[in-house]
Design a protein around this motif. Sequence first.
Motif, PDB file in Angstrom:
ATOM      1  N   GLN A 174       0.809  -1.222   0.000  1.00  0.00           N
ATOM      2  CA  GLN A 174       0.000   0.000   0.000  1.00  0.00           C
ATOM      3  C   GLN A 174       0.844   1.275   0.000  1.00  0.00           C
ATOM      4  N   GLU A 178       0.238   4.335  -2.572  1.00  0.00           N
ATOM      5  CA  GLU A 178      -0.019   5.724  -2.168  1.00  0.00           C
ATOM      6  C   GLU A 178       1.052   6.659  -2.713  1.00  0.00           C
ATOM      7  N   GLN A 181       0.360   7.232  -6.340  1.00  0.00           N
ATOM      8  CA  GLN A 181      -0.799   8.102  -6.502  1.00  0.00           C
ATOM      9  C   GLN A 181      -0.446   9.555  -6.198  1.00  0.00           C
ATOM     10  N   ARG A 182       0.352   9.757  -5.137  1.00  0.00           N
ATOM     11  CA  ARG A 182       0.771  11.124  -4.808  1.00  0.00           C
ATOM     12  C   ARG A 182       1.579  11.741  -5.940  1.00  0.00           C
TER      13      ARG A 182
END
Length: 476
Positions: A174, A178, A181-182
């Motif tokens: 994860q 993340e 995605q950031r």
Amino acid sequence: MRIGLRILLGYFLIVGLAAWFLLNVFVAQVKPGVRSTLEDTLVDTAHLLAEVVADDVKAGRVDQSQLLARLQSFGRRRVDVAIDGLNKRSLNYRVYITDVQGRVTFDSSGKDVGKDYSRWNDVYLTLRGEYGARSTRDAYSDDTHAVMHVAAPIMDGKDIIGVLTVAKPVSTVQPFVERSQRIILTRGAVLLALSLLIGMAFAYWLNRALRALMLYIADVEAGRKATLPPLGNNEIGTLGRALEAMRNKLEGKEYVEELMHTLAHELKSPIAAIQGSAELMQEDMPAAERQHFLNNILNQNLRQKQLIDKLLALIRVEKQQRLGAPETVALRSLAVEVRADVSARMLVRGVTLETFIDNLIVKGDRLLLRQAVGNLLDNAIDFSPPGGVITMRAEEVGNEVIVSVADCGAGIPAFALERLFERFYSLPRPDGAKSTGLGLPFVREVMALHGGRVTVENAEPCGVRARLHLPLVLVS
């Protein structure tokens, strides 16, 4: 709403929707992509281990298998690894083996040995010869805390004698999801901001060009002097040049028609006087009368010449849209030149000129300014009584330089105030002479070329005051 703003909003809407769509697609695909990568890795690992432990399972030596014992100690190993900026400090694989009935015979975590896993999809499907995998939530209700289980059959020839499952928490990957995605969102926001800046720059350029063209069209429509602004070699520039060419053709045709009409009208009177005097001179008459008619012909011919010369000068300034090479003009030296130009006429008329000129500088065409001030002085001389005083001043008022010429004549009748700047309109002089009526229109056009204006009004207690309003030039 201005067209530039509409284009900007439309551009930003399109870019924003496209960016929103792409960012959503990218962000939405990061997590499934990482999960698929994780699953692919687990498939390889499960089949590799299933092949390695097949002999021990076949021989029933699961409890004594050195390999499986090492798998148990594997989970207790501590690591300190930096992966793409993220730290990994523990190993997260769990390996368990079930027999053909689905009971757990080995568990690297040591907690579920003997339990029945026959109903779990990873075991159930694999025992049926299908691909077995499942994702089970572990204590939490969201997918980020699920554990992925991927199974592989343990084979004895063509028979399935057991199932080996490799499990790994999804939460271990994860942080990578993340982080990706950031990065996508941050760079997407930067891209959107850059797109907005590019759109604003384009809209500003387009709005600026269109605004310059619209101001030019407004000046043309109002009859003011206007030059086509630089619009570049693009569609707007082509449109501007086409409008200017059309304007020149239309204005030229209209101007010539009006000019020929007014010129023909103004020349009728001196031509008729010359014709009448010439016909009378064909008859016998005393020498004095003959000289009178001859003088009349000469005077009318001079009037025609003055009319044509002044009309040509007016045409030049009316058709001129801007000054070619403006220069700095000191008003004191200009006043000296203009005084010299009219000194002979002042001597004949018996008038004097008083000048009060500040040390001021304007920018423009020296010859045109000299002619404009000279025309005002000519009018003042014509309307001043013998012995009269004409006053010329130049002073700074606000952000303007005002050059004024005032006489001490009878003033302007009220009915004539609104017609002073009409071509060929003039008031009779005190001595009965008639002007061409082109002096003040010439002055008005010269002022327009210099970015200024001219005003004429009755003065107190007597006479007329004409003012030239010129932009102030600061002297460093």
